[in-house]
Design an enzyme around this catalytic site. Structure first.
Site, PDB file in Angstrom:
ATOM      1  N   TRP A 101       0.822  -1.215   0.000  1.00  8.71           N
ATOM      2  CA  TRP A 101       0.000   0.000   0.000  1.00  8.71           C
ATOM      3  C   TRP A 101       0.854   1.261   0.000  1.00  8.71           C
ATOM      4  O   TRP A 101       0.554   2.213  -0.732  1.00  8.71           O
ATOM      5  CB  TRP A 101      -1.004  -0.022   1.153  1.00  8.71           C
ATOM      6  CG  TRP A 101      -2.053  -1.048   0.898  1.00  8.71           C
ATOM      7  CD1 TRP A 101      -2.272  -2.194   1.601  1.00  8.71           C
ATOM      8  CD2 TRP A 101      -2.991  -1.066  -0.196  1.00  8.71           C
ATOM      9  NE1 TRP A 101      -3.294  -2.910   1.021  1.00  8.71           N
ATOM     10  CE2 TRP A 101      -3.756  -2.250  -0.071  1.00  8.71           C
ATOM     11  CE3 TRP A 101      -3.264  -0.206  -1.257  1.00  8.71           C
ATOM     12  CZ2 TRP A 101      -4.774  -2.590  -0.969  1.00  8.71           C
ATOM     13  CZ3 TRP A 101      -4.277  -0.538  -2.161  1.00  8.71           C
ATOM     14  CH2 TRP A 101      -5.012  -1.708  -2.012  1.00  8.71           C
ATOM     15  N   ASP A 175      -1.508   6.665   6.323  1.00  5.46           N
ATOM     16  CA  ASP A 175      -2.615   5.895   5.755  1.00  5.46           C
ATOM     17  C   ASP A 175      -2.945   4.848   6.814  1.00  5.46           C
ATOM     18  O   ASP A 175      -2.216   3.869   6.981  1.00  5.46           O
ATOM     19  CB  ASP A 175      -2.187   5.236   4.439  1.00  5.46           C
ATOM     20  CG  ASP A 175      -3.236   4.243   3.922  1.00  5.46           C
ATOM     21  OD1 ASP A 175      -4.271   4.070   4.584  1.00  5.46           O
ATOM     22  OD2 ASP A 175      -2.992   3.637   2.855  1.00  5.46           O
ATOM     23  N   LYS A 199     -12.994  -1.185   6.647  1.00  7.26           N
ATOM     24  CA  LYS A 199     -12.426  -2.208   7.530  1.00  7.26           C
ATOM     25  C   LYS A 199     -13.015  -2.055   8.936  1.00  7.26           C
ATOM     26  O   LYS A 199     -13.799  -2.879   9.366  1.00  7.26           O
ATOM     27  CB  LYS A 199     -10.899  -2.117   7.571  1.00  7.26           C
ATOM     28  CG  LYS A 199     -10.251  -2.587   6.269  1.00  7.26           C
ATOM     29  CD  LYS A 199      -9.781  -1.434   5.464  1.00  7.26           C
ATOM     30  CE  LYS A 199      -8.797  -1.755   4.369  1.00  7.26           C
ATOM     31  NZ  LYS A 199      -9.087  -2.812   3.439  1.00  7.26           N
TER      32      LYS A 199
HETATM   33  N1  PMP Z   1      -4.347   1.580   1.895  1.00  8.73           N
HETATM   34  C1  PMP Z   1      -4.549   0.524   2.689  1.00  8.73           C
HETATM   35  C2  PMP Z   1      -3.699   0.363   3.910  1.00  8.73           C
HETATM   36  C3  PMP Z   1      -5.541  -0.391   2.375  1.00  8.73           C
HETATM   37  O1  PMP Z   1      -5.753  -1.463   3.158  1.00  8.73           O
HETATM   38  C4  PMP Z   1      -6.342  -0.202   1.218  1.00  8.73           C
HETATM   39  C5  PMP Z   1      -7.462  -1.151   0.848  1.00  8.73           C
HETATM   40  N2  PMP Z   1      -7.346  -2.432   1.221  1.00  8.73           N
HETATM   41  C6  PMP Z   1      -6.083   0.904   0.427  1.00  8.73           C
HETATM   42  C7  PMP Z   1      -5.075   1.776   0.793  1.00  8.73           C
HETATM   43  C8  PMP Z   1      -6.897   1.172  -0.796  1.00  8.73           C
HETATM   44  O2  PMP Z   1      -8.159   1.572  -0.382  1.00  8.73           O
HETATM   45  P1  PMP Z   1      -9.369   1.796  -1.390  1.00  8.73           P
HETATM   46  O3  PMP Z   1      -9.543   0.526  -2.151  1.00  8.73           O
HETATM   47  O4  PMP Z   1     -10.502   2.084  -0.466  1.00  8.73           O
HETATM   48  O5  PMP Z   1      -9.037   2.937  -2.256  1.00  8.73           O
END
Ligand code: PMP
Length: 372
Positions: A101, A175, A199
């Site tokens: 991420w 994040d 989550k």
């Molecule tokens: N950052 C993290 C730490 C995540 O767990 C996720 C989704 N699993 C995202 C970013 C991306 O999020 P989204 O799909 O809601 O854009």
């Protein structure tokens, strides 16, 4: 009838009380004659829902008054672009890469600013946390970005870095999508905290951005108006139509968090403290069993194992299908690991009760006996 335990990484299991309340209120929210999805976001009914949710979130996370809480859309992936547009001033920003991420965040930010990777755990396959003291921070970065819980690799920062102690005045951006509201946040160390809701908070479609006021007002001219933090803040997250139903469910989840009680040896805990104590107990139970099983393997170093996302591996991938189908029969859903990591992953967010982790450990033991 009790429902199966759902270990999905997100969208993820929600507290049953919340779903039941939403079901009761679906056709007629508190005598208004309308369901929440059918209300104007500017009407007094929805405004009361919106204001209560923000007040409850501020209360749970002890968010100081000089931070704005923005209820946005676009997910954390959207924030990978929206954030540099708002904060970078087109200059240099530092990124710490600790898993998929944060890697994605750094890559997207390169489209808007000069990205410097200040530290990475790439060499060990994203299974450790680079020691804070060793970060190669830039001279004057616009901000320093981290992913405080890597959902895919299962690496969590149990303490946020103190940038000032590292000689850096820049705001820390976290994040915190996959561990927000699972533990307190030290706001003295944070400039912006953002995360998708799906989550620990509610349905997908809602993105929370909690931003220190002095960081507003510096967006690049290309920033879409609806994603300009200043504009969103000035309009109390109603510059465009917000994701009203997700906001409402988030509000119910915040009230559920406030109602939580946990009796510990140190006495009775309530609210976020109760949630955190339960999360620690759940993680200790699961990692404790995995470590001594002699059958399952984990890869993340013990000091940065995530309390929320627990990747683990069977001794032979050929057993994976049998493991997953047996788990499903035992009422344990969505345990398959992310495709980039393989193996299994149990996501044990706030709404996963201790009983769910106990049931998982019971199944793990049974499977190991049969296949060990
Ligand atoms: N950052 C993290 C730490 C995540 O767990 C996720 C989704 N699993 C995202 C970013 C991306 O999020 P989204 O799909 O809601 O854009």
């Amino acid at each position: 009838m009790s429902r199966p335990f759902n270990f999905s990484a997100g969208p993820a299991t929600l507290p049953e009380d919340v779903l039941a309340q939403a079901a009761r209120e679906m056709l007629d929210w508190r005598g208004s004659g309308m369901g929440v999805m059918e209300m104007s976001h500017r009407g007094k009914e929805f405004l009361s829902i919106a204001h209560q949710a923000e007040a409850d979130l501020r209360d749970i996370l002890s968010i100081p008054a000089h931070f704005k809480v923005l209820f946005m859309q676009g997910g954390a992936i959207g924030e990978n672009a929206i954030l540099p547009m708002n904060l970078s001033r087109g200059a240099r920003a530092d990124y710490v890469v600790t898993g998929s991420w944060s890697q994605k965040s750094a890559k997207e930010a390169r489209r808007y600013c000069d990205v410097h990777v200040a530290a990475t755990n790439e060499a060990d396959g994203h299974t450790s946390l680079p020691a804070y003291g060793g970060w190669q921070l830039s001279e004057r970065p616009a901000y320093v970005h981290v992913c405080s819980n890597e959902t895919i690799h299962g690496v969590e920062m149990h303490e946020l870095p103190d940038l000032r102690a590292l000689g850096c005045d820049a705001p820390l951006v976290i994040d915190c999508s996959s561990h927000i509201a699972s533990r307190p946040i030290d706001w003295t160390r944070v400039g912006v905290a953002y995360g998708g809701a799906q989550k620990n908070i509610g349905p997908s479609g809602l993105t929370l951005v909690i931003v220190r006021e002095d960081l507003l007002g510096h967006a690049l001219p290309i920033t879409p108006s609806g994603f300009n933090y200043q504009t969103v803040a000035d309009n109390e997250s109603m510059y465009n139509t917000p994701p009203t139903y997700a906001w409402y469910i988030a509000g119910l989840v915040f009230q559920w968090i406030k109602r939580q009680r946990e009796v510990t040896p140190a006495g009775e805990l309530t609210g976020l403290a109760a949630i955190e104590a339960r999360n620690i107990a759940k993680a200790e139970l699961l990692y404790g069993y995995l470590d001594q099983s002699g059958f399952y393997r984990t890869k993340v170093q013990a000091d940065c194992r995530s309390r929320m996302n627990v990747p683990f591996f069977l001794p032979d991938d050929a057993l994976n299908e049998a493991f997953l189908s047996g788990a499903k029969e035992a009422g344990l859903l969505q345990l398959k690991g992310h495709k980039s990591v393989g193996g299994m992953r149990a996501s044990i967010y706030n709404a996963m009760p201790l009983a769910g982790v106990e049931a998982l450990v019971g199944y793990l033991k049974d499977f190991a006996l049969r296949h060990g």
